[in-house]
Scaffold this motif. Structure first.
Motif, PDB file in Angstrom:
ATOM      1  N   GLY A  93      23.160   6.111   6.544  1.00 40.11           N
ATOM      2  CA  GLY A  93      24.352   5.396   6.960  1.00 40.11           C
ATOM      3  C   GLY A  93      24.255   3.909   6.710  1.00 40.11           C
ATOM      4  N   VAL A  94      23.596   3.541   5.624  1.00 37.31           N
ATOM      5  CA  VAL A  94      23.468   2.121   5.269  1.00 37.31           C
ATOM      6  C   VAL A  94      23.871   1.951   3.807  1.00 37.31           C
ATOM      7  CG1 VAL A  94      21.599   1.780   6.936  1.00 37.31           C
ATOM      8  CG2 VAL A  94      21.053   2.338   4.559  1.00 37.31           C
ATOM      9  N   SER A  95      23.881   0.719   3.338  1.00 36.24           N
ATOM     10  CA  SER A  95      24.255   0.471   1.949  1.00 36.24           C
ATOM     11  C   SER A  95      23.060   0.738   1.026  1.00 36.24           C
ATOM     12  CB  SER A  95      24.711  -0.971   1.779  1.00 36.24           C
ATOM     13  OG  SER A  95      23.620  -1.837   2.029  1.00 36.24           O
ATOM     14  N   ILE A  96      23.357   0.883  -0.256  1.00 35.30           N
ATOM     15  CA  ILE A  96      22.275   1.065  -1.236  1.00 35.30           C
ATOM     16  C   ILE A  96      21.394  -0.178  -1.248  1.00 35.30           C
ATOM     17  CG2 ILE A  96      21.763   1.360  -3.693  1.00 35.30           C
ATOM     18  CD1 ILE A  96      24.321   3.000  -3.908  1.00 35.30           C
ATOM     19  N   GLY A  97      22.039  -1.334  -1.100  1.00 36.29           N
ATOM     20  CA  GLY A  97      21.276  -2.573  -1.054  1.00 36.29           C
ATOM     21  C   GLY A  97      20.287  -2.582   0.096  1.00 36.29           C
ATOM     22  N   SER A  98      20.693  -2.018   1.196  1.00 35.45           N
ATOM     23  CA  SER A  98      19.804  -1.959   2.356  1.00 35.45           C
ATOM     24  C   SER A  98      18.619  -1.038   2.079  1.00 35.45           C
ATOM     25  CB  SER A  98      20.585  -1.461   3.577  1.00 35.45           C
ATOM     26  OG  SER A  98      19.722  -1.318   4.671  1.00 35.45           O
ATOM     27  N   VAL A  99      18.870   0.061   1.386  1.00 35.90           N
ATOM     28  CA  VAL A  99      17.769   0.971   1.032  1.00 35.90           C
ATOM     29  C   VAL A  99      16.767   0.253   0.137  1.00 35.90           C
ATOM     30  CG1 VAL A  99      17.185   3.060  -0.277  1.00 35.90           C
ATOM     31  CG2 VAL A  99      19.103   3.072   1.308  1.00 35.90           C
ATOM     32  N   LYS A 100      17.295  -0.471  -0.849  1.00 32.51           N
ATOM     33  CA  LYS A 100      16.410  -1.214  -1.759  1.00 32.51           C
ATOM     34  C   LYS A 100      15.603  -2.241  -0.977  1.00 32.51           C
ATOM     35  CE  LYS A 100      19.276  -0.763  -5.902  1.00 32.51           C
ATOM     36  NZ  LYS A 100      20.218  -1.426  -6.792  1.00 32.51           N
ATOM     37  N   SER A 101      16.286  -2.935  -0.086  1.00 32.10           N
ATOM     38  CA  SER A 101      15.631  -3.977   0.701  1.00 32.10           C
ATOM     39  C   SER A 101      14.573  -3.386   1.639  1.00 32.10           C
ATOM     40  CB  SER A 101      16.706  -4.721   1.503  1.00 32.10           C
ATOM     41  OG  SER A 101      16.114  -5.495   2.497  1.00 32.10           O
ATOM     42  N   GLN A 102      14.932  -2.282   2.299  1.00 32.90           N
ATOM     43  CA  GLN A 102      13.983  -1.639   3.226  1.00 32.90           C
ATOM     44  C   GLN A 102      12.749  -1.143   2.473  1.00 32.90           C
ATOM     45  OE1 GLN A 102      14.302  -0.851   6.763  1.00 32.90           O
ATOM     46  NE2 GLN A 102      15.858  -2.423   6.701  1.00 32.90           N
ATOM     47  N   THR A 103      12.983  -0.574   1.296  1.00 34.87           N
ATOM     48  CA  THR A 103      11.867  -0.080   0.493  1.00 34.87           C
ATOM     49  C   THR A 103      10.973  -1.231   0.055  1.00 34.87           C
ATOM     50  OG1 THR A 103      13.307   1.673  -0.340  1.00 34.87           O
ATOM     51  CG2 THR A 103      11.262   1.300  -1.539  1.00 34.87           C
ATOM     52  N   HIS A 104      11.607  -2.289  -0.425  1.00 32.44           N
ATOM     53  CA  HIS A 104      10.857  -3.457  -0.889  1.00 32.44           C
ATOM     54  C   HIS A 104       9.989  -4.027   0.234  1.00 32.44           C
ATOM     55  CE1 HIS A 104       9.992  -7.343  -2.764  1.00 32.44           C
ATOM     56  NE2 HIS A 104      10.441  -7.924  -1.647  1.00 32.44           N
ATOM     57  N   HIS A 105      10.587  -4.213   1.395  1.00 29.86           N
ATOM     58  CA  HIS A 105       9.853  -4.823   2.501  1.00 29.86           C
ATOM     59  C   HIS A 105       8.775  -3.880   3.048  1.00 29.86           C
ATOM     60  CE1 HIS A 105      12.023  -8.559   2.663  1.00 29.86           C
ATOM     61  NE2 HIS A 105      13.172  -7.910   2.629  1.00 29.86           N
ATOM     62  N   ALA A 106       9.060  -2.586   3.012  1.00 30.60           N
ATOM     63  CA  ALA A 106       8.051  -1.633   3.484  1.00 30.60           C
ATOM     64  C   ALA A 106       6.814  -1.695   2.591  1.00 30.60           C
ATOM     65  CB  ALA A 106       8.639  -0.221   3.490  1.00 30.60           C
ATOM     66  N   LEU A 107       7.040  -1.664   1.273  1.00 26.15           N
ATOM     67  CA  LEU A 107       5.908  -1.705   0.347  1.00 26.15           C
ATOM     68  C   LEU A 107       5.164  -3.038   0.453  1.00 26.15           C
ATOM     69  CD1 LEU A 107       7.552   0.006  -2.768  1.00 26.15           C
ATOM     70  CD2 LEU A 107       6.007   1.024  -1.080  1.00 26.15           C
ATOM     71  N   LYS A 108       5.929  -4.100   0.651  1.00 25.90           N
ATOM     72  CA  LYS A 108       5.321  -5.416   0.786  1.00 25.90           C
ATOM     73  C   LYS A 108       4.423  -5.457   2.022  1.00 25.90           C
ATOM     74  CE  LYS A 108       6.797 -10.262   0.880  1.00 25.90           C
ATOM     75  NZ  LYS A 108       7.979 -11.148   0.987  1.00 25.90           N
ATOM     76  N   ARG A 109       4.913  -4.886   3.102  1.00 21.91           N
ATOM     77  CA  ARG A 109       4.120  -4.869   4.339  1.00 21.91           C
ATOM     78  C   ARG A 109       2.847  -4.047   4.169  1.00 21.91           C
ATOM     79  NH1 ARG A 109       7.136  -4.424  10.093  1.00 21.91           N
ATOM     80  NH2 ARG A 109       8.889  -5.819   9.715  1.00 21.91           N
ATOM     81  N   LEU A 110       2.997  -2.902   3.528  1.00 20.99           N
ATOM     82  CA  LEU A 110       1.837  -2.025   3.359  1.00 20.99           C
ATOM     83  C   LEU A 110       0.786  -2.691   2.478  1.00 20.99           C
ATOM     84  CD1 LEU A 110       3.603   1.442   2.921  1.00 20.99           C
ATOM     85  CD2 LEU A 110       2.476   0.543   4.958  1.00 20.99           C
ATOM     86  N   ARG A 111       1.270  -3.328   1.424  1.00 20.18           N
ATOM     87  CA  ARG A 111       0.319  -3.996   0.520  1.00 20.18           C
ATOM     88  C   ARG A 111      -0.341  -5.182   1.222  1.00 20.18           C
ATOM     89  NH1 ARG A 111       4.556  -2.900  -4.121  1.00 20.18           N
ATOM     90  NH2 ARG A 111       3.576  -1.084  -5.069  1.00 20.18           N
ATOM     91  N   ALA A 112       0.427  -5.864   2.074  1.00 21.35           N
ATOM     92  CA  ALA A 112      -0.148  -6.999   2.798  1.00 21.35           C
ATOM     93  C   ALA A 112      -1.163  -6.529   3.833  1.00 21.35           C
ATOM     94  CB  ALA A 112       0.967  -7.783   3.471  1.00 21.35           C
ATOM     95  N   ALA A 113      -0.872  -5.385   4.442  1.00 22.39           N
ATOM     96  CA  ALA A 113      -1.763  -4.878   5.484  1.00 22.39           C
ATOM     97  C   ALA A 113      -3.052  -4.323   4.898  1.00 22.39           C
ATOM     98  CB  ALA A 113      -1.054  -3.792   6.300  1.00 22.39           C
ATOM     99  N   LEU A 114      -2.942  -3.807   3.677  1.00 19.54           N
ATOM    100  CA  LEU A 114      -4.113  -3.175   3.054  1.00 19.54           C
ATOM    101  C   LEU A 114      -4.335  -3.762   1.662  1.00 19.54           C
ATOM    102  CD1 LEU A 114      -3.217   0.501   4.052  1.00 19.54           C
ATOM    103  CD2 LEU A 114      -5.050  -0.872   5.039  1.00 19.54           C
ATOM    104  N   PRO A 115      -4.664  -5.045   1.598  1.00 26.14           N
ATOM    105  CA  PRO A 115      -4.794  -5.680   0.277  1.00 26.14           C
ATOM    106  C   PRO A 115      -5.922  -5.104  -0.560  1.00 26.14           C
ATOM    107  CG  PRO A 115      -5.617  -7.116   2.012  1.00 26.14           C
ATOM    108  CD  PRO A 115      -4.961  -5.969   2.694  1.00 26.14           C
ATOM    109  N   ASP A 116      -6.924  -4.606   0.120  1.00 26.48           N
ATOM    110  CA  ASP A 116      -8.085  -4.115  -0.628  1.00 26.48           C
ATOM    111  C   ASP A 116      -8.100  -2.603  -0.778  1.00 26.48           C
ATOM    112  OD1 ASP A 116      -8.963  -6.745  -0.753  1.00 26.48           O
ATOM    113  OD2 ASP A 116      -9.899  -6.573   1.239  1.00 26.48           O
ATOM    114  N   LEU A 117      -7.010  -1.982  -0.343  1.00 27.66           N
ATOM    115  CA  LEU A 117      -7.025  -0.522  -0.382  1.00 27.66           C
ATOM    116  C   LEU A 117      -7.062  -0.014  -1.818  1.00 27.66           C
ATOM    117  CD1 LEU A 117      -6.775   2.171   1.174  1.00 27.66           C
ATOM    118  CD2 LEU A 117      -4.309   2.022   0.772  1.00 27.66           C
ATOM    119  N   GLU A 118      -8.046   0.761  -2.066  1.00 27.70           N
ATOM    120  CA  GLU A 118      -8.139   1.409  -3.371  1.00 27.70           C
ATOM    121  C   GLU A 118      -8.196   2.903  -3.124  1.00 27.70           C
ATOM    122  OE1 GLU A 118     -11.272  -0.002  -5.785  1.00 27.70           O
ATOM    123  OE2 GLU A 118     -10.618  -2.096  -5.707  1.00 27.70           O
TER     124      GLU A 118
END
Lengths: 164, 344
Positions: free
Chosen positions: A136-161
């Motif tokens: 129930g959100v816009s496509i832009g919101s999906v893109k934004s949520q995905t972007h920020h989610a991945l950004k958070r995960l990468r920031a939380a686990l910078p060394d994750l291999e």
């Protein structure tokens, strides 16, 4: 699961496990997952006779779960059930690889809408458009949520291999 | 971290989580809860509550008041409330009219029934280039008001429980067809000479003009439900479920889940909510194309096969024009103020 003669009991017996797994990914908590799924299935049960395509009932249940979660995250901030996960650092006690466990632990701590966006996009394999419709959100919101989610995960686990 | 790694992680977690056995008794309880909610309380959305009283006495109507407007074929516009003002949405966007309103009650052939900020019933004539005559019909604040789905009857209950029914021959509701006092219960919806009321926990179909006794359709505790009446169907919404009833027999025909923000078509044959249209006899759903997105807010039927739907997305409200015959919805307006509202 297909067939016009499928009863709700048969549907529930056949689809309980996969739907529970989806509910668990959406909520990040076993108890919440069971609550969410039971509630969505109860609504589906009452509506069962009017669901024309019983083979698509999975999608109906999933949509009911997402709608219920959506109504929860639209409540005032203090009522959102985030930050209450009891066992951070243990990935919910799952028996999976350590690197997967570490990543899942961070996914569980994402805001509910971000987590649901990832689940719909990368587990249910929905398009951005379909994910927007489900949430129930816009496509832009999906893109934004995905972007920020991945950004958070990468920031939380910078060394994750992750292992191959 | 790649997307493949993310997918793998989610898949491995999904596989690893221990699936509990369904708790049959808990599930049965939940199903019972949902069924109860279908007949349970919810805050009435559009129509305000009126004081509980007893009986309605219908009196001969005053049909001597001449129509004050000349019928004019209006432009193809959708009347909406936008930021507290009546606006007309057409192909070139939303045009404010300057008429302050607190809500829309319904629309006829060439007039829009509104509630002004003081809750007077005000009819705004639509013309081919905007609005024409604006007329205060009630002359006083009202407790509730409703327009029939076929737009031919307008009723309101004043704050002293007086009942007023206006008919229309030209879309302007200028002559009174019936009136009464001590209206009992809460007015929910009207269709022709019949209406739905909520009285002492019971949703009743009132049919005084037909000489028939009131018919009990549903019982519930608490505040009145949203309801609609059209053709030979009544719709009563409880929770997120719309239940449909045959007004000839009083029997429930079917229901629609997750469809609370819907509306009954002028013939009563269909219930629309967002992009989903439900047959009120069979319960079969049809999802219209057009990728309608957002959380459903309200629905209003323009005619028997066409309706408008409002959804909300990230603080915006979107207006969708939906055609049952074309099996398609089309977004026609994006309201960044998040205040857009339809009639009903």
């Amino acid at each position: 699961v297909t067939g016009t003669e499928l009863t709700f009991s048969e549907f529930m017996a056949a689809r309980w496990a996969p739907l529970y797994r989806t509910a668990y990914l959406l909520t990040g908590d076993r108890h919440d997952a069971e609550e969410l799924l039971q509630s969505a299935l109860a609504k589906t049960c009452v509506k069962w006779s009017s669901i024309r395509d019983k083979g698509a009932a999975d999608a109906y249940v999933r949509r009911a779960m997402v709608h219920q979660l959506a109504s929860r995250w639209r409540r005032p901030r203090r009522e959102i059930a985030t930050g209450e996960l009891p066992d951070r650092g243990h990935g919910g006690g799952l028996d999976v690889r350590a690197d997967h466990l570490a990543l899942w632990d961070e996914i569980r701590w994402l805001p509910p809408r971000m987590r649901a966006t990832l689940v719909l996009r990368y587990v249910e394999d929905l398009t951005e458009e379909a994910t927007a419709r489900e949430l129930g959100v816009s496509i832009g919101s999906v893109k934004s949520q995905t972007h920020h989610a991945l950004k958070r995960l990468r920031a939380a686990l910078p060394d994750l291999e992750l292992q191959p | 971290m790649t997307l493949t790694e993310l997918r793998d992680t989610l898949a491995s977690v999904s596989d690893a989580v221990a699936v509990p056995t369904p708790d049959a008794s808990a599930f049965e309880y939940r199903v019972a809860l949902v069924r109860r909610r279908r007949t349970a309380v919810r805050v009435a959305g559009v129509l305000a509550a009126v004081a509980v009283g007893t009986g309605v006495v219908l009196l001969p109507g005053d049909d001597t008041s001449p129509p004050v407007v000349t019928p004019v074929e209006p432009a193809d516009v959708v009347p909406v409330v936008l930021d507290g003002e009546l606006a007309l949405v057409g192909s070139d966007g939303a045009t404010p009219t300057g008429v302050q309103v607190s809500g829309l009650v319904g629309q006829g052939e060439n007039g829009v029934v509104t509630l002004d900020p003081q809750r007077h019933v005000v009819v705004v004539q639509l013309t081919d280039d905007g609005i024409g005559v604006v007329r205060d019909l009630s002359g006083e604040p009202v407790a509730s008001a409703a327009v029939s789905a076929d737009a031919r009857v307008l009723v309101w209950v004043d704050e002293d429980r007086g009942f007023h029914e206006r008919g229309t021959i030209d879309g302007s509701w200028t002559y009174e067809t019936a009136s009464g006092n001590r209206f009992g219960g809460v007015l929910l919806a009207v269709s022709g000479p019949d209406w739905l009321s909520f009285e002492e926990g019971r949703v009743m179909l009132q049919r005084p003009a037909s000489g028939l006794d009131p018919m009990l359709l549903d019982s519930m505790h608490g505040v009145p439900p949203n309801a609609a009446l059209a053709g030979d169907r009544a719709a009563i919404v409880a929770g997120d479920v719309a239940n449909f009833y045959d007004t000839e027999t009083g029997a429930q025909t079917t229901s629609a889940a997750l469809a609370a923000r819907g509306a009954l078509s002028p013939t009563g044959e269909l219930w629309a909510s967002s992009d989903t249209v439900t047959d009120t006899t069979s319960g079969l759903d049809r999802v219209l194309a057009g990728n309608v997105r957002g959380v459903p807010v309200s629905t209003w039927w323009r005619d028997e096969q066409r309706y408008e739907a409002v959804t909300k997305v990230d603080g915006h409200r979107l207006l969708w024009d939906c055609s049952v015959t074309e099996v398609r919805c089309k977004q026609t307006y994006d309201d960044p103020t998040g205040t857009l509202a339809l009639a009903g």
